[in-house]
Design an enzyme around this catalytic site. Structure first.
Site, PDB file in Angstrom:
ATOM      1  N   CYS A 358       0.828  -1.215   0.000  1.00  0.00           N
ATOM      2  CA  CYS A 358       0.000   0.000   0.000  1.00  0.00           C
ATOM      3  C   CYS A 358       0.858   1.259   0.000  1.00  0.00           C
ATOM      4  O   CYS A 358       0.906   1.998   0.995  1.00  0.00           O
ATOM      5  CB  CYS A 358      -0.922  -0.006   1.203  1.00  0.00           C
ATOM      6  SG  CYS A 358      -1.896  -1.490   1.243  1.00  0.00           S
ATOM      7  N   GLU A 359       1.577   1.481  -1.052  1.00  0.00           N
ATOM      8  CA  GLU A 359       2.430   2.662  -1.220  1.00  0.00           C
ATOM      9  C   GLU A 359       2.505   2.960  -2.714  1.00  0.00           C
ATOM     10  O   GLU A 359       2.712   2.037  -3.514  1.00  0.00           O
ATOM     11  CB  GLU A 359       3.877   2.385  -0.762  1.00  0.00           C
ATOM     12  CG  GLU A 359       4.058   2.097   0.691  1.00  0.00           C
ATOM     13  CD  GLU A 359       4.161   3.337   1.563  1.00  0.00           C
ATOM     14  OE1 GLU A 359       4.297   4.457   1.020  1.00  0.00           O
ATOM     15  OE2 GLU A 359       4.075   3.171   2.784  1.00  0.00           O
TER      16      GLU A 359
END
Ligand code: LLP
Length: 425
Positions: A358-359
């Site tokens: 999640c980046e």
């Protein structure tokens, strides 16, 4: 020929089909080639042997400290460059001789210094006068002698990524060249300290020989000045940093040519030869600390396509491997060639190859021309043997990949994939 190669449109690791290995061991998977690592080591070491220089070739184990890889190089006779107490522990456990271990780092703790002194490491490369004083005090308390090399910051541009440049004024490493002679003078007065050398590591992924030549010349002039001051040093350590090729590692008619701004890579042989010729007249023992150049092209990371997604601006290839397994693209905008394990004549599309983390910075390749990849296809991220696994993390509570080693027809699991049940330890 490299030990990772294409035959009949399929990617091989020594005698194994990469796809078969990935099916057997699962993805993400690091695959290393023992013969490639040995070849790299010998390419650097043999010219030194032939030169008759007195030298130590110390593998910078931060590049890849898998126990089996550590063992391969210690069995070849390599020493170790270590950057922490943890690396000292690993070096000793996997066969490195104490008289070939050199300990570098700007922030050694008192406990680490005591540990290294008691283990009688060959050399501490020191990076400030304050640190030298602390080492002297601890050595005095233990009635031991610390052999040190003083690291100078020569303010030389290694012409590499700013995050892996270490020899410029603005970097935290080494001692300012304006202060270096005074620091030698002060250190020379301290008890339980034996100054054996001078050190300079100007950066990593250096692809030209000029910065080295500049550094060695500078060190040569310092050695002369030190001699006039009555300080004779025995070792000249110029660190590691030899660059490797990341683009066009694999060429094939179904793989697009990668535009490389750096066309003239110095080979390992050229790097080492240029330094040997400068050193022969200095009459010093040489220490080198190669990391990347020994292991980078000895490893690949294999992943699998989970999904493909067409955004308004881009097409994404979403895979099961990402920044926690391989940090280099997101940390240094590093470029790694991505090669499908089975090559097909599908034409090219331009895609971002991304991970599941999640980046937004979780990408392996951005705006990359690749053959069409579909869910379930496997691919290799090339030249990931150095600073791949060693920089990996459990971010997003993802388990680290398995690592395997191939040698001819032999394959060995050299680190199991972590299990989610281990995540809370
Ligand atoms: N000696 C010293 C004192 C070092 O600090 C290093 C690397 C080496 C030797 C080995 O340098 P090499 O031959 O591997 O270039 N994580 C970065 C590289 C960091 C290098 C740190 N120091 C990357 O993935 O590009």
């Amino acid at each position: 020929m490299n030990h990772f190669y294409i035959k009949d449109n399929r990617l091989y690791a020594e005698n194994f089909l990469v796809e078969e290995l990935a099916k057997q061991y699962g993805t993400p998977l690091y695959i290393y080639s023992k013969n490639q690592i040995l070849r790299n080591y010998r390419e650097i070491n043999q010219p030194l042997v032939n030169s008759k220089l007195d030298f130590l070739n110390c593998y910078a184990i931060k590049a890849n400290s898998n126990p089996e890889i550590l063992r391969i190089l210690s069995e070849e006779g390599a020493g170790a460059e270590i950057a922490s107490g943890g690396e000292l522990y690993l070096a000793l456990k996997f066969g490195y001789l104490r008289n070939k271990i050199t300990y570098t780092g700007v922030g050694k703790t008192d406990e680490e210094i005591e540990y290294a002194l008691k283990e009688n490491v060959f050399n501490f490369t020191v990076e400030s006068l304050q640190e030298i004083k602390v080492i002297s005090e601890i050595a005095h308390r233990l009635s031991l002698i610390a052999r040190i090399s003083i690291r100078v910051n020569p303010d030389i541009d290694a012409k590499t990524h700013p995050y892996i440049t270490t020899g410029m004024k603005e970097n935290k490493f080494g001692i300012d060249s304006r202060d270096i002679l005074c620091v030698f003078e002060e250190a020379n007065k301290l008890p339980n300290i034996d100054i054996i050398g001078i050190h300079s590591h100007i950066g990593s992924q250096i692809t030209e020989v000029e910065p080295y030549i500049e550094a060695v010349k500078y060190l040569g002039s310092l050695i002369e000045k030190l001699k006039e001051m009555g300080i004779t040093i025995r070792y000249l350590n110029f660190g590691g940093g030899f660059g490797v090729q990341y683009k066009n590692v694999i060429s094939h008619r179904y793989i697009p040519d990668e535009e490389d701004e750096n066309k003239a890579y110095a080979s390992l042989g050229e790097h080492i030869q240029s330094v040997i010729s400068l050193l022969s007249h200095l009459d010093k023992k040489l220490i080198i600390e190669p990391g990347r150049s020994l292991v980078a092209n000895g490893g690949i990371l294999v992943g699998k396509v989970l999904y493909t997604k067409q955004g308004e601006m881009k097409k994404f290839i979403i895979t099961d491997t990402g920044m926690n397994d391989l940090m280099r693209p997101c940390l240094y905008q590093a470029y790694h060639q991505v090669v499908p394990v089975t090559l097909k004549d599908t034409g090219y599309e331009t895609v971002d190859v991304v991970g599941p983390v999640c980046e937004t910075s979780d990408f392996l390749a951005s705006k990359r021309k690749l053959q069409k990849l579909e869910r379930g296809d496997m691919f290799a991220v090339m030249t990931t043997g150095a600073y791949g696994y060693s920089l990996s993390s459990n971010y997003n509570a993802r388990v680290r990949p398995a690592e395997i080693l191939v040698e001819g027809n032999k394959v060995q699991l050299i680190r199991e994939r972590e299990k989610i049940e281990e995540l809370h330890y």
